[in-house]
Design a protein around this motif. Structure first.
Motif, PDB file in Angstrom:
ATOM      1  N   TYR A 120       6.517  11.634  11.294  1.00  0.00           N
ATOM      2  CA  TYR A 120       8.105  10.758  12.039  1.00  0.00           C
ATOM      3  C   TYR A 120       7.942   9.205  10.830  1.00  0.00           C
ATOM      4  N   LEU A 121       6.909   9.344  10.147  1.00  0.00           N
ATOM      5  CA  LEU A 121       7.154   8.357   8.999  1.00  0.00           C
ATOM      6  C   LEU A 121       8.523   7.978   8.831  1.00  0.00           C
ATOM      7  N   GLN A 122       9.699   8.759   7.416  1.00  0.00           N
ATOM      8  CA  GLN A 122      10.308   8.884   7.525  1.00  0.00           C
ATOM      9  C   GLN A 122      11.559   6.944   8.103  1.00  0.00           C
ATOM     10  N   LYS A 123      11.270   7.674   9.441  1.00  0.00           N
ATOM     11  CA  LYS A 123      12.108   6.825  10.239  1.00  0.00           C
ATOM     12  C   LYS A 123      11.273   4.979  10.345  1.00  0.00           C
ATOM     13  N   TYR A 124       9.918   5.095  10.264  1.00  0.00           N
ATOM     14  CA  TYR A 124       9.543   4.112  10.788  1.00  0.00           C
ATOM     15  C   TYR A 124       9.245   2.738   9.787  1.00  0.00           C
ATOM     16  N   ALA A 125       9.149   3.874   8.583  1.00  0.00           N
ATOM     17  CA  ALA A 125       8.004   3.265   7.149  1.00  0.00           C
ATOM     18  C   ALA A 125       8.259   1.939   6.963  1.00  0.00           C
ATOM     19  N   GLN A 126       9.610   1.783   6.721  1.00  0.00           N
ATOM     20  CA  GLN A 126      10.785  -0.069   6.290  1.00  0.00           C
ATOM     21  C   GLN A 126      10.179  -0.373   7.412  1.00  0.00           C
ATOM     22  N   GLY A 127      10.463  -0.326   8.580  1.00  0.00           N
ATOM     23  CA  GLY A 127      10.267  -1.157   9.960  1.00  0.00           C
ATOM     24  C   GLY A 127       9.098  -1.786   9.880  1.00  0.00           C
ATOM     25  N   LEU A 128       7.594  -1.093   9.701  1.00  0.00           N
ATOM     26  CA  LEU A 128       6.407  -0.846   9.581  1.00  0.00           C
ATOM     27  C   LEU A 128       6.295  -1.667   8.366  1.00  0.00           C
ATOM     28  N   LYS A 129       6.719  -1.384   7.474  1.00  0.00           N
ATOM     29  CA  LYS A 129       6.606  -3.292   6.736  1.00  0.00           C
ATOM     30  C   LYS A 129       6.732  -4.777   6.514  1.00  0.00           C
ATOM     31  N   GLN A 130       7.599  -4.204   7.513  1.00  0.00           N
ATOM     32  CA  GLN A 130       8.433  -5.445   7.176  1.00  0.00           C
ATOM     33  C   GLN A 130       7.988  -6.324   9.053  1.00  0.00           C
ATOM     34  N   ALA A 131       6.807  -5.316   9.766  1.00  0.00           N
ATOM     35  CA  ALA A 131       6.563  -5.525  10.341  1.00  0.00           C
ATOM     36  C   ALA A 131       5.351  -6.566  10.366  1.00  0.00           C
ATOM     37  N   ALA A 165       8.296   7.845   1.907  1.00  0.00           N
ATOM     38  CA  ALA A 165       9.231   6.639   2.807  1.00  0.00           C
ATOM     39  C   ALA A 165       8.634   5.410   2.558  1.00  0.00           C
ATOM     40  N   ALA A 166       6.682   5.877   2.599  1.00  0.00           N
ATOM     41  CA  ALA A 166       5.865   5.453   3.110  1.00  0.00           C
ATOM     42  C   ALA A 166       5.872   3.882   1.085  1.00  0.00           C
ATOM     43  N   GLN A 167       6.012   4.990   0.177  1.00  0.00           N
ATOM     44  CA  GLN A 167       5.850   4.388  -0.939  1.00  0.00           C
ATOM     45  C   GLN A 167       6.839   3.578  -1.223  1.00  0.00           C
TER      46      GLN A 167
END
Length: 340
Positions: A120-131, A165-167
């Motif tokens: 499910y990381l594609q959905k959450y990667a950007q939000g996790l980085k910003q968090a 997405a995480a990259q």
């Protein structure tokens, strides 16, 4: 859904470099792994029971309780928190929780990490980085769709999209691969070459006897020495001095870091500096412990001094670890719920 929390955190005043969380063998604890949920969408045989029984939502610590616990642990000397599961991205409110954990960095916390299967990381990667998530460990037992499907019962493609997405989000990544003889051991060199080219640090993990004694066999273990022997014909390999990391670190071709977690062939218990909290609020001082220390009822009290006393006592009585008993634990809780 659990939203963001507003628990007040008391600053850690006068904290020494050495953690107050010390066991009877003189091992100071600086790392905490938290299982946010027992639920997982993968069915890896080395981790998940054949017929898992999921916890009820009411039995799982809410984010306010978790943040309160983390605040206490940071005051006691925890410097690195890793969020695990099950699969942590199945826990609703995860991005808000990472954001709230970041407030503890003003009081001694240095790093927030997550271990995920990346489905499910594609959905959450950007939000996790910003968090404020600092890094990710991603389980990747194979880069071949057929092998991956055989080991996890899930398709590979969403995982690769999650890694990409995480990259793109700029989150540092390490890859974890559990090696099982007859399943993916023939892909050691190929997976290493792929990770090397992609510049992802890779860690091979020896197959451990956790909660599935009917599945585990010593002959299924691919040892550290066997892994290195296979790699030496393709890379220049140089061992590095061991620190508190559970992995033995190697440099390939003078610059690429490869780790091997060799619990079976070369236990590293004497340098262990980590603790684990289950989704229900039990503190496990060792991955191989048969029992944990229930703490949820203490989190619900206004005075947290008794909670701190129970934590310090549980840590002090931590046993030597797998290096001492060399067998699978006998317990009701399974690996997927302990946040390995």
């Amino acid at each position: 859904m659990d939203g963001s929390t507003t628990t007040t955190v008391t600053p850690a005043l006068g904290m020494s470099r050495l953690s107050q969380l010390v066991d009877q063998f003189g091992r100071h604890k600086h790392k905490l792994r938290i299982s946010l949920t027992d639920r997982c969408n993968f069915r890896c045989s080395y981790c998940m029971p054949d017929t898992p029984e999921w916890l009820a939502k009411k039995d799982i610590l809410n984010f306010e309780e978790l943040l309160q616990f983390c605040a206490v642990m940071v005051r006691l000397g925890i410097r690195h928190i890793r969020l695990t599961g099950g699969e942590p991205l199945m826990r609703q409110g995860i991005v808000n929780f990472v954001h709230d954990l970041n407030h503890l960095k003003a009081h001694g916390l240095q790093r927030i990490s997550m271990t995920t299967n990346a489905f499910y990381l594609q959905k959450y990667a950007q939000g996790l980085k910003q968090a404020g998530l600092d890094d990710l460990n991603i389980s990747l037992d194979s880069i071949h769709p057929d092998t991956f499907k055989d080991m996890t019962q899930r398709p590979l493609e969403p995982v690769l999209r999650g890694i990409s997405a995480a990259q793109q989000a700029g989150i540092p990544i390490k890859l974890n691969c559990v090696l099982v003889a007859g399943k993916n051991d023939h892909e050691i060199v190929e997976l290493t070459q792929w990770a090397y080219q992609q510049k992802f640090e890779l860690r091979f993990i020896e197959y451990m006897p956790l909660d599935q004694p009917d599945h585990w066999r010593a002959e299924k273990v691919i040892t550290e020495d066997e892994i290195i022997q296979k790699l030496r014909s393709h890379f220049q390999v140089e061992i590095q001095a061991r620190q508190h990391d559970p992995a033995t670190l190697y440099l390939l071709n003078g610059h690429y870091k490869l780790g091997i977690i060799s619990t079976i062939s070369k236990p590293f218990c004497q340098s262990c500096d980590r603790l684990r909290l289950t989704a229900t609020g039990e503190l496990f001082s060792c991955l191989f412990a048969n029992t944990g220390t229930p703490l949820r009822h203490l989190l619900q009290q206004p005075d947290l001094s008794l909670l701190q006393t129970h934590i310090l006592n549980a840590v002090w009585h931590k046993k030597a670890g797998f290096i001492e008993h060399q067998q699978a634990p006998t317990r009701k809780i399974s690996m997927h719920a302990i946040g390995g």
